[in-house]
Design a protein around this motif. Structure first.
Motif, short mmCIF file in Angstrom:
data_model
loop_
_atom_site.label_atom_id
_atom_site.label_comp_id
_atom_site.label_asym_id
_atom_site.label_seq_id
_atom_site.Cartn_x
_atom_site.Cartn_y
_atom_site.Cartn_z
N VAL A 1 0.81 -1.11 0.07
CA VAL A 1 -0.01 0.14 -0.05
C VAL A 1 0.79 1.14 -0.06
O VAL A 1 2.05 1.23 0.61
CB VAL A 1 -0.95 0.00 1.18
CG1 VAL A 1 -2.00 -1.19 1.41
CG2 VAL A 1 -0.16 0.11 2.72
N PRO A 2 0.30 2.38 -0.61
CA PRO A 2 1.25 3.51 -0.52
C PRO A 2 1.35 3.79 1.20
O PRO A 2 0.55 3.87 1.95
CB PRO A 2 0.12 4.60 -1.19
CG PRO A 2 -0.59 3.81 -2.01
CD PRO A 2 -0.76 2.64 -1.17
N LEU A 3 2.66 4.48 1.22
CA LEU A 3 2.77 4.87 2.94
C LEU A 3 3.09 6.40 2.80
O LEU A 3 3.27 7.16 1.89
CB LEU A 3 4.21 4.04 3.10
CG LEU A 3 4.33 2.83 3.07
CD1 LEU A 3 5.61 2.35 3.33
CD2 LEU A 3 3.33 2.41 3.86
N PRO A 4 2.62 6.69 4.02
CA PRO A 4 2.70 8.34 4.25
C PRO A 4 4.23 8.89 4.27
O PRO A 4 5.28 8.12 4.32
CB PRO A 4 2.06 8.50 5.51
CG PRO A 4 2.54 7.07 6.28
CD PRO A 4 2.53 6.31 5.36
N ASP A 5 4.27 10.28 3.88
CA ASP A 5 5.53 10.93 3.76
C ASP A 5 5.69 11.30 5.09
O ASP A 5 5.10 11.95 5.91
CB ASP A 5 5.39 12.25 3.14
CG ASP A 5 6.56 13.03 2.81
OD1 ASP A 5 7.70 12.51 3.38
OD2 ASP A 5 6.54 13.99 2.23
N VAL A 6 6.82 10.76 5.86
CA VAL A 6 7.31 11.06 7.23
C VAL A 6 8.35 12.04 7.23
O VAL A 6 9.13 12.27 8.29
CB VAL A 6 7.62 9.86 7.81
CG1 VAL A 6 6.25 8.88 8.04
CG2 VAL A 6 8.74 9.04 7.43
N THR B 1 4.88 2.09 7.65
CA THR B 1 5.17 3.25 8.35
C THR B 1 6.02 3.12 9.32
O THR B 1 7.10 3.95 9.36
CB THR B 1 3.96 4.04 8.65
OG1 THR B 1 3.01 4.28 7.57
CG2 THR B 1 4.15 5.33 9.36
N SER B 2 6.04 2.24 10.00
CA SER B 2 6.98 1.89 11.15
C SER B 2 8.38 1.77 10.87
O SER B 2 9.21 2.07 11.07
CB SER B 2 6.61 0.83 12.05
OG SER B 2 5.56 0.82 12.80
N ASP C 1 -6.48 6.87 10.11
CA ASP C 1 -6.92 7.85 9.68
C ASP C 1 -5.76 8.96 9.32
O ASP C 1 -5.49 9.35 8.20
CB ASP C 1 -8.17 8.46 9.98
CG ASP C 1 -9.18 7.77 10.06
OD1 ASP C 1 -9.34 6.58 9.16
OD2 ASP C 1 -10.12 7.73 10.77
N ARG C 2 -4.95 9.25 10.47
CA ARG C 2 -4.12 10.13 10.46
C ARG C 2 -2.81 9.80 9.15
O ARG C 2 -2.31 10.66 8.59
CB ARG C 2 -3.23 10.23 11.92
CG ARG C 2 -2.21 11.28 11.80
CD ARG C 2 -1.70 11.37 13.22
NE ARG C 2 -0.44 11.74 13.43
CZ ARG C 2 0.30 11.63 14.53
NH1 ARG C 2 0.06 10.85 15.50
NH2 ARG C 2 1.69 12.05 14.38
N LEU C 3 -2.44 8.48 9.19
CA LEU C 3 -1.60 8.01 8.32
C LEU C 3 -2.04 8.04 6.75
O LEU C 3 -1.21 8.61 6.05
CB LEU C 3 -1.19 6.43 8.44
CG LEU C 3 -0.41 6.41 9.76
CD1 LEU C 3 -0.28 4.76 9.96
CD2 LEU C 3 0.64 7.02 9.97
N VAL C 4 -3.15 7.90 6.67
CA VAL C 4 -3.98 8.34 5.35
C VAL C 4 -4.00 9.82 5.10
O VAL C 4 -3.58 10.17 3.90
CB VAL C 4 -5.32 7.80 5.21
CG1 VAL C 4 -6.08 8.25 4.00
CG2 VAL C 4 -5.44 6.11 5.36
N GLY D 1 -0.61 7.93 2.97
CA GLY D 1 -0.85 6.77 2.99
C GLY D 1 -2.07 6.14 2.46
O GLY D 1 -3.09 7.12 2.16
N ALA D 2 -2.34 4.60 2.38
CA ALA D 2 -3.52 4.24 2.17
C ALA D 2 -3.59 2.99 2.86
O ALA D 2 -2.60 2.37 3.17
CB ALA D 2 -3.62 4.22 0.39
#
Length: 137
Positions: free
Chosen positions: A32-37, A78-79, A123-126, A130-131
């Motif tokens: 899945v797409p991961l968030p920009d950290v 994300t981790s 929801d925050r990661l999305v 992210g997705a």
């Protein structure tokens, strides 16, 4: 202290086995797409890493707070990004975050206290990019 050392050794062993299984099954692995950290400060990255470890342990061990495969993949991916951002190898991550998160299971109130944080965290990661579903090709 010996119990703690044994637990940590077990966690590291499980991590090694899981990484090997993931490599062996890479073709079938959900991605899945991961968030920009990248914009997170070190303190924000540490706090999010701790929260992800705790929610991961609780959702994996408390039946009232299940997550989907896509949600789990988003959290664990994300981790991984955060551990890399913090310059941690898997054993350092396990020692600093995942091992302590497992101690939550010693407290019977942890499921009810931490479990409800799962959906808002996802929801925050999305919202961060992210997705929980694979990206369309």
């Amino acid at each position: 202290m010996k119990l703690w050392d044994a637990l940590m050794a077990l966690i590291v062993l499980i991590s090694i086995v899981l990484v090997g299984a993931q490599v062996a099954m890479a073709e079938d692995r959900l991605s899945v797409p991961l968030p920009d950290v990248s914009a997170l400060s070190e303190a924000e990255a540490e706090a999010l890493t701790r929260e992800l470890a705790e929610v991961n342990v609780i959702t994996s061990n408390c039946a009232d707070y299940p997550v989907t495969d896509g949600e789990w993949t988003l959290m664990t991916g994300t981790s991984d990004l955060l551990a890399a951002k913090l310059g941690m190898d898997p054993s350092e991550y396990d020692r600093a975050y995942f091992g302590p998160a497992f101690t939550l299971l010693d407290d019977p109130s942890s499921c009810g206290r931490i479990g409800p944080k799962a959906k808002p965290l996802i929801d925050r990661l999305v919202q961060m990019g992210g997705a929980t579903e694979p990206a369309a090709n």
